[in-house]
Every structure is written in structure tokens, then in C-alpha cells.
Design a protein around this motif. Structure first.
Motif, short mmCIF file in Angstrom:
data_model
loop_
_atom_site.label_atom_id
_atom_site.label_comp_id
_atom_site.label_asym_id
_atom_site.label_seq_id
_atom_site.Cartn_x
_atom_site.Cartn_y
_atom_site.Cartn_z
N TYR A 13 -34.51 -36.01 43.71
CA TYR A 13 -33.81 -35.98 42.43
C TYR A 13 -32.32 -35.73 42.65
O TYR A 13 -31.47 -36.39 42.06
N LEU A 17 -29.13 -38.13 41.73
CA LEU A 17 -28.02 -37.70 40.89
C LEU A 17 -26.69 -37.87 41.60
O LEU A 17 -25.73 -38.36 41.03
N ILE A 18 -26.65 -37.45 42.87
CA ILE A 18 -25.35 -37.43 43.55
C ILE A 18 -24.84 -38.84 43.79
O ILE A 18 -23.66 -39.12 43.62
N THR A 19 -25.75 -39.75 44.15
CA THR A 19 -25.29 -41.12 44.38
C THR A 19 -25.26 -41.93 43.09
O THR A 19 -24.95 -43.11 43.13
N SER A 20 -25.59 -41.31 41.95
CA SER A 20 -25.63 -41.99 40.65
C SER A 20 -26.61 -43.14 40.61
O SER A 20 -26.49 -44.02 39.77
N ILE A 21 -27.61 -43.13 41.47
CA ILE A 21 -28.66 -44.15 41.41
C ILE A 21 -29.52 -43.88 40.19
O ILE A 21 -30.21 -44.76 39.69
N TYR A 22 -29.43 -42.63 39.70
CA TYR A 22 -30.25 -42.18 38.57
C TYR A 22 -30.09 -43.08 37.36
O TYR A 22 -31.02 -43.24 36.57
N VAL A 23 -28.88 -43.67 37.18
CA VAL A 23 -28.68 -44.47 35.99
C VAL A 23 -29.20 -45.89 36.13
O VAL A 23 -29.25 -46.64 35.16
N LEU A 24 -29.59 -46.29 37.35
CA LEU A 24 -30.02 -47.68 37.54
C LEU A 24 -31.48 -47.85 37.21
O LEU A 24 -32.25 -46.89 37.17
N GLU A 25 -31.88 -49.10 37.03
CA GLU A 25 -33.29 -49.39 36.76
C GLU A 25 -34.09 -49.27 38.06
O GLU A 25 -33.52 -49.37 39.15
N PRO A 26 -35.41 -49.05 37.96
CA PRO A 26 -36.21 -48.78 39.17
C PRO A 26 -36.11 -49.83 40.26
O PRO A 26 -36.04 -49.50 41.45
N ARG B 126 -26.34 -48.75 30.11
CA ARG B 126 -27.50 -48.21 30.83
C ARG B 126 -27.90 -46.85 30.29
O ARG B 126 -29.06 -46.47 30.33
N TYR B 153 -34.44 -50.49 28.54
CA TYR B 153 -33.32 -49.79 29.16
C TYR B 153 -32.08 -49.75 28.29
O TYR B 153 -31.00 -50.13 28.68
N MET B 472 -20.10 -35.69 38.07
CA MET B 472 -20.75 -36.92 38.55
C MET B 472 -21.47 -37.63 37.42
O MET B 472 -22.15 -36.99 36.62
N GLY B 474 -24.15 -39.43 37.24
CA GLY B 474 -25.59 -39.23 37.19
C GLY B 474 -25.95 -37.88 36.58
O GLY B 474 -26.87 -37.76 35.76
#
Lengths: 98, 560
Positions: A13, A17-26, B126, B153, B472, B474
Motif C-alpha cells: 500500500y 501511494l508513494i509512486t502514485s500508482i494508487y490512482v491508476l486502474e488495475p 481518475r 473509474y 504526494m 496518491g
């Protein structure tokens, strides 16, 4: 093992969060993860294969320089021999063209 | 380091030389007593508490380096994926949900290729479930949020029909808690609605000048301690429509870096030259003033017709308070005019809620144009401009808003009347004063607890607006969603409203928040701070800052 699992989940998790992958789709996350982890794997393999050899040769080169000040051509020849060494070792590890 | 050269009316003050950016970890301050001023003033300006408040420092701590690096990295990765998705959309592998040009227009100048559209398409869309959440109750200290889900989404939303009840409201500008629907309190409003109706159907200059408007204008003038005031139906329009009436071509506007859009729009509409000075930085302002006085207008070098300094009382994105005594001293020295926008500070700061002039103990006649809005602390809508009688009379005839905009609606006017009378104590109760004190208490408590926990907070210790820095992208999104799951509604702000590396969550405290609510919010913040690793502050705070001010960066001497 269950506690470790939860901790690993929390670490993943944090990575999201740190790489901001969290906002992308799976599916985008999967793409990024595969690219990222394969490049990390390649970096690890390359360092495992080549760093010891490079370090050994560099030490040999520098100690050769310090020992024989006037004989710079001698040191250069030694270094060239060392490069051939490295090529052979690379062949031994396999997967490198000659 | 330079210091403000002008004498200031307060006898007992400590001038900060570092400006507002504390780069060091332990925040060393260089301050010293201006002993010459101490002897020169025969009387001290303002009660001791306001002098004390003036010396409360503001902090804008910098995060550790890895935070900035990771923020840029995160934005970079999402931008790359944005380009990838745009490519898929252009090729046709993916359906485009957002506006795009028609086939016939493809050869013309592209409409949607600029950065703003790219950002909206690929970053904002998004995560846009964190903004514009529909609420279905009064925005008091708690409210009800409608639940919505998105199958694709966040391109489309559908309401499930359920509501999330009793969400603690930390985002509304409800500083004194006047956003209430209690029948007893609103009795006068109901009576006026019976008397005047709802719509005015005219402008102030034509048929829309009601007696209730005159009553409110006199009350606002009494409240602020000035000669006269004028009210307008919309707060944004108060700024944007009246600045063109005050300044024009050949005038100079010195505007703070972080001024609100309404001020910037008004300044641009007026046609005056605009110079921007660094936020709350008196050296920058003084340099610009000297430049203005020495060189005059750009090509002709004639003196400027007017120099107007535009600042706000409390800046809502930073939570910082304007350095009013310094600015008043500068304006007197260089013969400039001062426009003070007290949108967030009227009613919210000061011992009796009169705003930043009272907070610093200054004379209201020092400020040439006092502007404020009724949206924040009074629970209504609209704005006012107050000052000398000549100024307000000129605005009555020359302001665009007075001539063309519809007048303020009677129930709204009555709401402001009742709220202001409550604050002043004219309705015979101490409810207003109690609310002002409660707000100050809540602010002090909340800010000190947050700083103890280790969050990076911006702004002055007096301001009820508390931005917590999240940095950040995220984490910003995860924070908002997690808080809603815990039934706390927060407002998170990112680029472009803030600088790209300084995304934040902005908490607006209210007098209507009970200590239990604040404790609940603080508890959840603590847990989330650990869960999401948000506690970036590197300062050490002693556990009880209220009792003895022994902290590293909140200590100040008060020797007399």
C-alpha cells in the motif's frame, strides 16, 4: 505468517501511494509493476554478474599503476589483458555473444 | 538582513527578520526589541492580548527531501500513463469519454491539447470522486453526504440512494456556526420574508434599495468602527466589480502573491498596472514601493495616480495572517492606499470578532478600504466595502455591482443582521461572544494537538484555517477517501490551486464543533497519519504547549 501478510500488504500500500500508482486502474498498475520489477531484476542480475569482476580488475589496475610509476605502457597492457579476462568470464556465465 | 524601517505604533514588539520561511529544523529566530519605538509611544496601542497575538509566529516548514522527490516522481509516472492513455484514445483502442473535436475539425487548431486539458483528462478524472460530493443536509458541524458509486473509474457517477449520516464537517467555512436551521434563531428571518418577499427584482440604484439594506449598512459600519459601508449581493463580485471603480489606468496595484482570484480578476479588469510582491514579505513590498515612487509610470515617468496595496486578512490556502502593522507603517511612509480583504478573518479572529484590525490593535481608519464577505462567518451570502464616507458614496454611483447587479435578498440581509447583532451582543445575549471565544479555543487546541502529532501545518496559530500538508498525489486521494470512510468530510486541494509539490488537506474549524468532535477528528487523523505515513514534521514539541511556551519555535519574549 498472517501478521507478516498484513505487514506486507501495508508495505505494498505504501509503495502504491508513494509512486502514485494508487490512482491508476488495475491493469495500468500491472503494467507498471511488471516493467518496474523486471528492470529491478535486470539491475540485480547485472550487478551480480559484473560488479565483482570490475572491482577486481580496477583494483589490479590501480595497484599496478601505483607500483610501477614509469611503466605506464606496461600497466596499460596489463589492463588490456584484464579486459580479455572479463570477456572470457562473461562467456562462462553464459548468454553473452563472443 | 534588512528590517522594516518605519516605526510601528505598537510599543512592545519583536520584529521577525527571517520572513516566513523557516529553513532550519529547529527554527532559530532572530528578533530584537525595537527599543527606540518603546520610548517614543506615549500610549500602547491595543490591549495586551492583541500585542501578544501579534508576536505569534507563522511557520511554513519544509518537508524532508525525499518527499519532494517522490512527489515529482509520482506526477511523472502518472503523466507517462496519461500520454499512454491518450495514445490509446487517439488510435481508437479505447473509447474517449471526454470532449474531443469532430472529424471535420481535426485539421484546425487543436482545442484539447493544452496542459490543462491533459491534466483534467488524465489526472483529475481518475480521482474526482473526492470533490463535488453532493450533500443533502445543512452544512453545519455535521452533515449528510450522499453516497455515489462509479462503474467506470469516475467518468460517470450514480447515486446509490443511501446517505452517509452525521459526517463531521471539517470543510465548510462555518467559523461561528451561524449555518443553522433552528426555528427559534431564524424567526426574524421568517418575519422579514413575510414582509419583503424573497426577490428584489432590481438593482440598488433603481428600485432595489430597501430599508433593510440601509439598516445593515449602518450596522456593518458600527461593527467595524468606520464611517460608512456598502453591501453587495455576491462576495466574489464585491471584489471583482469594485476594484475597477477604485483604480484605473495610470494607477499601480501592489498585490500579494497568494491573493484570491476575485482580487486578481478585479485588478486585471481595472486596467491598472499590477506588481506582485512575495507573500507577506515586507522587504519585497518596500522595494516595490520605493521603485514605484522613484520611477513612476513605465514610459512617461509621471507619478502614479494612485498606489493601492491589496492584501487579505487570512489567506485561506495557507492559513497565514497578514502582517498588518508593518503594512500600515509602509503605506503611511510611502503614501499608498490599502485594500484589505477580510473574507476569512471578519468574525473569525480578534477578541470580539472584528477581524485582523482588532487582532493587531490598529485603528480602523488606517485602512483605506475594508472589504469582507458575509459568506464565511455570518452564514449568509454577499460582501461589503467599508471606509470613509466619501469613498462609499463614490462607490454607490460608480461601482458596477451597484448599478447592474441585483440587490441582496431580504432574508439573507436579515440573517446577516441577526448574526452581526448576535456577535456584537445587541440582541441581549452573550451567545455571539461565546462563539467567538469557542472558535479561538478550538483553533488553539486543534493546531497544538496537530503539531504535537507531527504533521506539517502551515500558517499562523490564530487562524481557524488549518492546512495539513500531504504532498504526494496518491496520499492526497487516499486520505480523502479514508476520512470519508471514517465519517469525516475533508477538503483536499492539489495542483493547480496550490503549487505542484504542496498538495494539502484544508481543515476549517468552527465554533459549532464540540471538543468531542475535535477529539474524534484528531484520533482519526492520528491513525491515518500512521497508516499513510503523513507525519513529516521534524520539529520537537513539548507535550503541553499551552501551559508554558517552551517550545523550540513558539517561544517569544514579552519583557516590557
Amino acid at each position: 505468517l498472517a501478521i507478516g501478510d498484513e505487514y506486507l500488504g501495508w508495505l505494498y500500500y505504501q509503495y502504491l501511494l508513494i509512486t502514485s500508482i494508487y490512482v491508476l486502474e488495475p491493469w495500468e498498475q500491472s503494467i507498471f509493476n511488471s516493467v518496474f520489477f523486471s528492470s529491478v531484476a535486470m539491475v540485480i542480475y547485472t550487478s551480480y554478474a559484473f560488479v565483482p569482476v570490475h572491482v577486481r580488475l580496477a583494483l589490479k589496475f590501480f595497484s599496478g599503476i601505483c607500483g610501477e610509476q614509469p611503466e605506464s605502457t606496461m600497466a596499460l597492457k596489463q589492463w588490456m589483458d584484464g579486459m580479455d579476462d572479463r570477456k572470457e568470464i562473461g562467456n562462462e556465465k553464459g548468454g553473452l555473444p563472443t | 538582513m534588512a528590517r522594516t524601517t518605519a516605526p510601528v505604533p505598537n510599543g512592545n514588539l519583536k520584529i521577525q527578520l527571517n520572513g516566513n520561511n523557516f529553513k532550519n529544523e529547529n527554527c532559530k529566530k532572530n528578533g530584537y526589541h525595537n527599543k527606540a519605538q518603546k520610548n517614543s509611544t506615549a500610549h500602547s496601542a491595543g490591549p495586551p492580548s492583541s500585542r501578544q497575538r501579534f508576536q505569534r509566529p507563522e511557520s511554513f516548514e519544509n518537508p524532508p527531501m525525499y518527499v519532494a522527490v517522490m512527489t515529482y516522481l509520482g506526477f511523472g509516472i502518472v503523466t507517462l500513463f496519461g500520454y499512454f492513455r491518450d495514445f490509446l484514445r487517439a488510435v481508437g483502442l479505447e473509447k474517449c469519454h471526454i470532449a474531443r473535436e469532430r472529424e471535420e475539425q481535426k485539421d484546425f487548431v487543436p482545442l484539447y491539447q493544452d496542459f490543462e486539458n491533459f491534466y483534467t483528462r488524465n489526472l483529475y478524472m481518475r480521482v474526482r470522486d473526492n470533490w463535488n460530493r453532493p450533500i443533502c443536509s445543512l452544512p453545519g458541524p455535521v452533515f449528510d453526504v450522499m453516497e455515489r458509486v462509479s462503474p467506470d473509474y469516475n467518468w460517470t457517477f450514480s447515486l446509490t440512494g443511501k446517505t452517509i449520516d452525521n459526517v463531521i464537517n471539517m470543510g465548510s467555512y462555518n467559523y461561528l456556526g451561524f449555518a443553522e436551521n433552528d426555528g427559534d434563531f431564524l424567526k426574524t428571518v421568517a418575519d422579514r420574508t413575510q414582509q419583503y418577499g424573497l426577490g428584489v427584482c432590481s438593482t440598488r440604484q433603481e428600485m432595489g434599495n430597501l430599508a433593510i439594506h440601509e439598516e445593515l449598512e449602518q450596522l456593518v459600519a458600527t461593527f467595524l468602527g468606520v464611517e460608512s459601508s456598502m453591501i453587495f449581493g455576491m462576495g466574489f463580485a464585491t471584489n471583482s466589480m469594485n476594484i475597477p471603480a477604485l483604480v484605473g489606468k495610470g494607477c499601480l496595484i501592489l498585490s500579494d502573491e497568494l491573493n484570491h482570484t476575485s482580487l486578481i480578476l478585479g485588478a486585471r479588469l481595472s486596467g491598472a498596472t499590477i506588481w506582485v510582491f512575495k507573500h507577506n514579505n515586507m522587504q519585497s513590498l518596500e522595494r516595490l514601493l520605493r521603485e514605484a515612487v522613484c520611477s513612476g509610470q513605465p514610459r512617461t515617468h509621471r507619478p502614479w495616480r494612485k498606489v493601492l496595496i491589496m492584501v487579505e486578512g487570512i489567506y485561506s490556502m495557507e492559513g497565514s495572517v497578514v502582517r498588518l502593522p508593518d503594512i500600515v507603517a509602509l503605506k503611511k511612509k510611502y503614501k499608498a492606499y490599502l485594500y484589505l480583504d477580510e473574507a476569512h478573518s471578519i468574525g473569525a479572529v480578534g477578541p470580539t470578532g472584528r477581524g485582523v484590525t482588532e487582532l493587531f490593535g490598529l485603528d480602523p481608519s488606517d485602512i483605506d478600504v475594508m472589504m469582507g464577505t458575509f459568506t464565511k462567518s455570518f452564514g449568509a451570502a454577499g460582501g461589503y466595502i467599508a471606509g470613509k464616507k466619501e469613498l462609499v458614496d463614490s462607490l454607490r454611483s460608480h461601482s458596477h455591482s451597484a448599478v447592474y447587479a441585483s440587490a441582496m435578498s431580504p432574508p439573507v440581509t436579515e440573517q446577516i443582521l441577526r448574526a452581526m447583532k448576535c456577535i456584537m451582543g445587541l440582541d441581549g445575549t452573550t451567545v455571539g461572544q461565546a462563539r467567538v471565544h469557542q472558535l479561538a479555543e478550538n483553533t488553539r487546541y486543534f493546531r497544538s494537538r496537530l503539531q504535537e502529532m507531527g504533521f506539517i501545518i502551515y500558517g499562523n496559530d490564530d487562524s481557524p484555517v488549518v492546512p495539513i500538508l500531504l504532498y504526494m498525489p496518491g496520499k492526497v486521494v487516499a486520505f480523502s477517501r479514508a476520512m470519508l470512510k471514517r465519517k469525516i468530510g475533508v477538503v483536499v486541494v492539489g495542483f493547480p490551486a496550490t503549487p505542484i509539490t504542496e498538495a494539502r488537506a484544508r481543515f476549517c474549524l468552527s465554533a459549532a464543533h464540540t471538543k468531542a468532535m475535535l477529539d474524534q477528528v484528531l484520533f482519526d487523523l492520528n491513525e491515518l497519519g500512521d497508516d499513510l505515513c503523513l507525519k513529516f514534521s521534524r520539529r520537537k514539541y513539548s507535550p503541553r504547549p499551552q501551559q508554558h511556551n517552551n517550545n523550540d519555535d513558539t517561544d517569544f519574549e514579552l519583557d516590557s
